[in-house]
Design an enzyme around this catalytic site. Structure first.
Site, PDB file in Angstrom:
ATOM      1  N   HIS A  45       2.406  -3.336   6.747  1.00 18.98           N
ATOM      2  CA  HIS A  45       2.113  -2.236   6.236  1.00 18.98           C
ATOM      3  C   HIS A  45       1.811  -1.339   7.602  1.00 18.98           C
ATOM      4  O   HIS A  45       2.725  -2.014   8.986  1.00 18.98           O
ATOM      5  CB  HIS A  45       0.203  -3.188   6.440  1.00 18.98           C
ATOM      6  CG  HIS A  45      -0.134  -4.241   5.051  1.00 18.98           C
ATOM      7  ND1 HIS A  45      -0.559  -3.452   4.506  1.00 18.98           N
ATOM      8  CD2 HIS A  45       0.095  -5.219   5.328  1.00 18.98           C
ATOM      9  CE1 HIS A  45      -0.975  -4.666   3.335  1.00 18.98           C
ATOM     10  NE2 HIS A  45      -0.267  -5.767   4.115  1.00 18.98           N
ATOM     11  N   GLU A  50       1.323  -4.894  10.839  1.00 19.55           N
ATOM     12  CA  GLU A  50       0.854  -2.968  10.818  1.00 19.55           C
ATOM     13  C   GLU A  50       2.256  -2.714  11.433  1.00 19.55           C
ATOM     14  O   GLU A  50       1.616  -3.150  12.846  1.00 19.55           O
ATOM     15  CB  GLU A  50      -0.288  -3.087  11.349  1.00 19.55           C
ATOM     16  CG  GLU A  50      -1.243  -3.470  10.757  1.00 19.55           C
ATOM     17  CD  GLU A  50      -1.614  -2.625   9.220  1.00 19.55           C
ATOM     18  OE1 GLU A  50      -1.215  -1.695   9.025  1.00 19.55           O
ATOM     19  OE2 GLU A  50      -3.124  -3.567   8.280  1.00 19.55           O
ATOM     20  N   GLU A  66       1.614   4.349   2.956  1.00 19.53           N
ATOM     21  CA  GLU A  66       2.326   3.024   4.441  1.00 19.53           C
ATOM     22  C   GLU A  66       3.426   3.253   4.120  1.00 19.53           C
ATOM     23  O   GLU A  66       5.295   2.587   4.434  1.00 19.53           O
ATOM     24  CB  GLU A  66       2.015   1.913   4.295  1.00 19.53           C
ATOM     25  CG  GLU A  66      -0.188   1.981   4.506  1.00 19.53           C
ATOM     26  CD  GLU A  66      -0.551   0.721   4.436  1.00 19.53           C
ATOM     27  OE1 GLU A  66       0.148  -0.139   4.228  1.00 19.53           O
ATOM     28  OE2 GLU A  66      -1.290   0.497   4.232  1.00 19.53           O
ATOM     29  N   HIS A 101       0.809  -1.238  -0.606  1.00 19.77           N
ATOM     30  CA  HIS A 101      -0.141   0.453  -0.187  1.00 19.77           C
ATOM     31  C   HIS A 101       0.671   1.770   0.084  1.00 19.77           C
ATOM     32  O   HIS A 101       1.621   1.600   1.539  1.00 19.77           O
ATOM     33  CB  HIS A 101      -1.480  -0.178   1.625  1.00 19.77           C
ATOM     34  CG  HIS A 101      -1.793  -0.806   1.231  1.00 19.77           C
ATOM     35  ND1 HIS A 101      -1.924  -1.295   1.953  1.00 19.77           N
ATOM     36  CD2 HIS A 101      -2.669  -1.385   0.218  1.00 19.77           C
ATOM     37  CE1 HIS A 101      -3.715  -2.571   1.620  1.00 19.77           C
ATOM     38  NE2 HIS A 101      -3.710  -2.458   0.733  1.00 19.77           N
ATOM     39  N   ARG A 146      -3.751   4.422  -2.070  1.00 24.62           N
ATOM     40  CA  ARG A 146      -3.053   3.355  -1.467  1.00 24.62           C
ATOM     41  C   ARG A 146      -3.217   1.684  -2.836  1.00 24.62           C
ATOM     42  O   ARG A 146      -2.520   0.812  -2.871  1.00 24.62           O
ATOM     43  CB  ARG A 146      -4.013   3.332  -0.854  1.00 24.62           C
ATOM     44  CG  ARG A 146      -4.950   1.144  -0.081  1.00 24.62           C
ATOM     45  CD  ARG A 146      -5.669   1.739   0.801  1.00 24.62           C
ATOM     46  NE  ARG A 146      -6.385  -0.065   1.079  1.00 24.62           N
ATOM     47  CZ  ARG A 146      -6.451  -0.515   1.776  1.00 24.62           C
ATOM     48  NH1 ARG A 146      -5.438  -0.009   2.910  1.00 24.62           N
ATOM     49  NH2 ARG A 146      -6.926  -2.291   1.742  1.00 24.62           N
TER      50      ARG A 146
HETATM   51 ZN    ZN Z   1      -1.809  -1.970   4.314  1.00 22.01          ZN
END
Ligand code: ZN
Length: 421
Positions: free
Chosen positions: A309, A384, A184, A181, A241
């Site tokens: 991410h 994340e 990020e 993405h 994104r």
């Molecule tokens: Zn992501």
């Protein structure tokens, strides 16, 4: 309609293409659905209220977990009211998105660089990442090689480095990817830092040597090269994104909803204008298909996979498409637990762990579901990174090295566990 597109209609098209989208006065609201009813209401609001110019920074798919929703100043009051009417009491977490964008850019610009030395504590453009790949593989020619995945939709080459010491062919492999993405930014930055440390400290640090020696490492710092380059840098839209393929009036597919495993079921959208658009078919995106083919080709030896991410500080394993747990969950989650324990020891940063669907939201067609479900890579993860929402995607560059340091400790702990299991 896609918000970026609608913005292009209100200004002249030429101006739109030339100027970077600004987010002056845009804010981020946090809501926590406390019941299934509130969660349902929130989903309805997010699905059906594109007129609010909403951009979901973090989705809530589980009761008790929060969602972060960016909204334009024009619709701030209206959205607030709609959320409140549904029992969701919104709190502002970011007052002015543009201010954070400007701060991140300024601080990144101010990072001092020594000529000829790659500065890991700075966000880099795709060209700079590609130079790093060329230079570091020249500097460590005996243990590194460049690998190429494929060309992106817009024709950029997706490249990474392989780190391999000793008897490379008989060792298990580990695949790490960043930047699927494009907004990020901390993801490619953290991946670059860890790869740099693995090489620079290999001869001097026994723990790093052991980490490097235990696998053949495939490290892909920037997956979504078009999103990162075209929209990411100072030129277009900081909040982009998706990929950049064209679908009617809207652009891009969510590359983390496009993998061919339980594709486009719950937690993905068939609407080409959605930020979670799964694509016209599984593997419609050349970038996703390219990485998947590469992993499948090497899958016999592939034992670990991490897709990095941001943001939320979560270490997650399959499944994403269902809240049911896979047969290997206990082992996979043990790996997560060891990783986040090691991570927390460095600066006290707290991560949660669990299955994707139970920890953040149900998401089908994601990378880790495919690497585990289709390519049979047992230790597949979606992580994340920092933070928990104060800056979100707009994390200042002075957090890159701390993020890199703590995540490297997590990787060491996880790799140790995987190699012994
Ligand atoms: Zn992501």
């Amino acid at each position: 309609m896609d918000f970026k597109f609608s913005l292009c209609l209100v200004v002249l098209l030429g101006t739109c293409l030339a100027q970077k989208i600004r987010y002056d006065g845009f804010s981020v609201l946090r809501v926590v659905p406390k019941t299934e009813k509130e969660l349902f209401a929130l989903k309805e609001i997010l699905d059906n209220n594109r007129q609010f110019e909403i951009d979901v920074w973090r989705f809530a798919g589980v009761v008790g977990k929060h969602a972060d929703i960016q909204v334009s100043p024009k619709y701030f009051l209206q959205l607030n009211q709609t959320l409140a009417e549904n029992g969701l009491s919104p709190k502002v977490t970011v007052r002015d998105v543009q201010k954070l964008i400007a701060e991140q850019e300024l601080k990144n610009h101010e990072v001092k660089e020594t000529a000829g030395v790659f500065e890991y504590g700075k966000y880099h453009t795709l060209d700079e990442v590609n130079n790093w790949i060329d230079n570091i593989t020249k500097y460590y020619p005996n243990i590194t090689t460049v690998f190429e995945i494929t060309k992106s939709y817009e024709g950029r080459t997706i490249r990474g480095i392989r780190i391999s010491t000793g008897e490379g062919n008989s060792k298990p492999s580990f695949f790490i990817e960043g930047g699927i993405h494009s907004r990020e930014w901390i993801s490619p930055a953290t991946v670059l830092y860890m790869a740099g440390q693995m090489l620079d400290r290999y001869s001097a640090d026994q723990r790093i040597k052991q980490l490097v020696d235990s696998f053949n490492w495939f490290i892909l710092p920037v997956f979504n090269v078009d999103g990162y380059m075209y929209e990411y840098t100072w030129t277009k839209n900081r909040n982009w994104r998706k990929t950049r393929s064209k679908h009617g009036l809207c652009t891009g597919v969510d590359p983390n909803r496009n993998w061919d495993y339980e594709w486009c079921k719950e937690g993905a959208s068939k609407d080409p204008c959605s930020d979670m658009y799964c694509g016209p078919k599984a593997f419609s995106e050349v970038e996703v298909k390219g990485v998947a083919d590469f992993i499948m080709k090497n899958s016999k030896m592939m034992k670990g996979f991490i897709d990095f991410h941001s943001f939320s500080q979560l270490w997650m394993s399959p499944w994403g498409y269902t809240t049911k747990l896979p047969p290997d969950f206990k082992d996979q989650d043990k790996g997560s637990e060891l990783a986040v324990e090691a991570l927390e020891k460095v600066f006290g940063t707290k991560y949660q762990h669990g299955s994707i669907a139970n920890t953040i939201y149900v998401a089908s067609g994601s990378s880790a579901d495919w690497t585990y479900g289709a390519a049979k890579v047992k230790y597949s993860y979606g992580v994340e990174l920092r933070d928990t929402g104060k800056y979100g995607f707009l994390l200042p560059p002075d957090q890159i090295i701390p993020s890199g340091k703590e995540t490297l400790e997590a990787l060491i702990a996880l790799a140790n566990f995987v190699v012994n299991n």
